[in-house]
Design a protein around this motif. Structure first.
Motif, short mmCIF file in Angstrom:
data_model
loop_
_atom_site.label_atom_id
_atom_site.label_comp_id
_atom_site.label_asym_id
_atom_site.label_seq_id
_atom_site.Cartn_x
_atom_site.Cartn_y
_atom_site.Cartn_z
N GLU A 1 -0.70 -0.48 -7.67
CA GLU A 1 0.22 -1.50 -8.19
C GLU A 1 0.85 -1.14 -9.53
O GLU A 1 1.88 -1.70 -9.89
CB GLU A 1 -0.51 -2.84 -8.32
CG GLU A 1 -0.98 -3.38 -6.98
CD GLU A 1 -1.71 -4.71 -7.07
OE1 GLU A 1 -1.60 -5.51 -6.13
OE2 GLU A 1 -2.41 -4.94 -8.09
N SER B 1 -2.99 -10.18 -4.97
CA SER B 1 -2.38 -9.21 -4.05
C SER B 1 -3.21 -7.95 -3.93
O SER B 1 -3.23 -7.30 -2.88
CB SER B 1 -0.97 -8.86 -4.55
OG SER B 1 -1.03 -8.30 -5.86
N THR B 2 -3.90 -7.59 -5.01
CA THR B 2 -4.72 -6.39 -5.00
C THR B 2 -5.76 -6.45 -3.89
O THR B 2 -6.05 -5.45 -3.23
CB THR B 2 -5.45 -6.23 -6.34
OG1 THR B 2 -4.54 -6.43 -7.43
CG2 THR B 2 -6.07 -4.84 -6.44
N THR C 1 -4.48 -5.66 -0.31
CA THR C 1 -4.32 -4.23 -0.12
C THR C 1 -5.67 -3.52 -0.04
O THR C 1 -5.89 -2.65 0.81
CB THR C 1 -3.48 -3.63 -1.26
OG1 THR C 1 -2.21 -4.29 -1.31
CG2 THR C 1 -3.27 -2.14 -1.08
N ARG D 1 -7.52 -4.07 3.26
CA ARG D 1 -6.83 -3.34 4.34
C ARG D 1 -7.14 -1.85 4.27
O ARG D 1 -7.41 -1.21 5.29
CB ARG D 1 -5.32 -3.58 4.24
CG ARG D 1 -4.86 -4.96 4.69
CD ARG D 1 -3.36 -5.10 4.52
NE ARG D 1 -2.89 -6.36 5.10
CZ ARG D 1 -1.61 -6.76 5.08
NH1 ARG D 1 -0.69 -5.99 4.52
NH2 ARG D 1 -1.27 -7.90 5.64
#
Length: 347
Positions: A159, A297-298, A301, A304
């Motif tokens: 990011e 948001s981290t 990701t 995943r």
């Protein structure tokens, strides 16, 4: 239940204490802890060299199963396997409203295992639903306990740091953060990853090579490490340097390693000041950044990437012990005989 508690300010002051089983309030879930990792910051809290508010049950790297939910919980259900960040941000301060929840400045914010919220070194822990993340299928609870340190690396490298396909990345420090950084850099498209450490890190550097490091260098045994790196990179230096050790000499060396117009990302914390010639930033036209924690948001990701095996934390789990063995676990971390120690029996 019992919890490993930092009972008061000062070095030491850790003990297993019997405390009432917690119950979830409105918007909270009760998690039965399956695995909890000892972080470097836990070691600092033990030695009174980090921020914390005692008395508090320690531990913020965790995974577990939800066994009870409070009122107004809508997305998480009993039986869900979950993990999540340490900080329960307020959502109302300037930093939260501008997308920097990791730097929430609310005076009453809760940090699991650190301040105003008991952590994961116990059988049960209460967590606000809004910071919880479900663990993807195929990712074990033990692996998911390392999602928090992994997310810190993902925030930095994915990011915040411009790693481009074909780049050469140099990672300083083969601890948990550095070994995860090797994998994330490769996943971001780096063609070559160099990892540096000291002589006592030899066994960790062997792990790094298995995880994808193309070159490892013992900077204590190689006084010409900068020249070795420069030759390896065609006389230029790496495009990106990730300082993951928190060691003063490594921070200085980062400015020697990096190429002109390159990037330096600082993840490791040193805990004191050091003299660095900042003219290098000007004369080499460098971009230097620091990162702290994670964003919501981290975590999307991170989980995943972990479930897709772009990041494999299994080789980093070197020891699994019971909560009763907490003194042994902390000794392993302090003596650098472990990469990651997990408590897997917290009854």
């Amino acid at each position: 239940m019992r919890g490993l508690m930092k009972t008061a300010r000062g070095p030491g002051n850790l003990e297993l204490r019997d405390v009432p089983d917690p119950t979830p309030g409105r918007g909270e879930v009760l998690v039965e802890i399956a695995a909890a990792g000892i972080c470097g910051s836990d070691v600092h809290i033990k030695h009174d060299t980090a921020f914390y508010t005692p008395p508090v049950i320690m531990g913020h790297e965790y995974s577990g199963r939800v066994i009870e939910v409070g009122e107004d919980v809508h997305q998480i259900q009993v039986g869900d396997h979950v993990t999540g960040p340490a900080t329960a941000y307020c959502g109302q301060c300037f930093h939260c409203k501008t997308g920097h929840m990791n730097r929430c400045t609310a005076p009453d914010k809760r940090i699991l295992g650190v301040s105003r919220a008991n952590g994961a070194f116990a059988q049960y822990m209460v967590v606000p639903e809004y910071i919880v993340h479900k663990i993807p299928s195929g990712l074990s609870l033990r692996e998911a306990a390392l999602a928090e340190p992994t997310a810190c690396v993902v925030h930095t490298l994915v990011e915040c740091t411009p790693i481009r396909p074909g780049d050469t990345v140099l990672v300083q420090g083969p601890g948990t953060t550095g070994l995860i950084s090797v994998q994330v850099a490769k996943a971001m498209g780096a063609s070559r990853v160099i990892l540096t450490g000291v002589t006592s890190d030899k066994w960790r550097m062997d792990v790094a090579e298995k995880l994808g490091a193309d070159l490892t260098i013992d900077v204590q045994a190689e006084p010409n490490a900068v020249e070795i790196v420069r030759e390896y990179t065609g006389g230029l230096g790496p495009d990106v340097v990730i300082e993951a050790s928190g060691a003063g000499p490594a921070r200085r060396q980062a400015f020697e390693f990096v190429r002109v117009a390159g990037h330096i990302a600082l993840i490791g914390l040193q805990g004191n000041t050091i003299d660095i010639n900042l003219d290098d930033i000007v004369t080499k036209e460098l971009k230097v950044l620091g990162t702290w924690g994670t964003l919501p948001s981290t975590w999307v990701t991170t989980l995943r990437m972990m479930s897709a095996r772009q990041i494999d934390v299994r080789p980093l789990i070197t020891h699994t012990i019971t909560l009763n063995q907490w003194q042994e676990g902390f000794s392993l971390m302090e003596e650098r005989k472990a990469i990651k120690v997990l408590f897997t029996d917290l009854r």
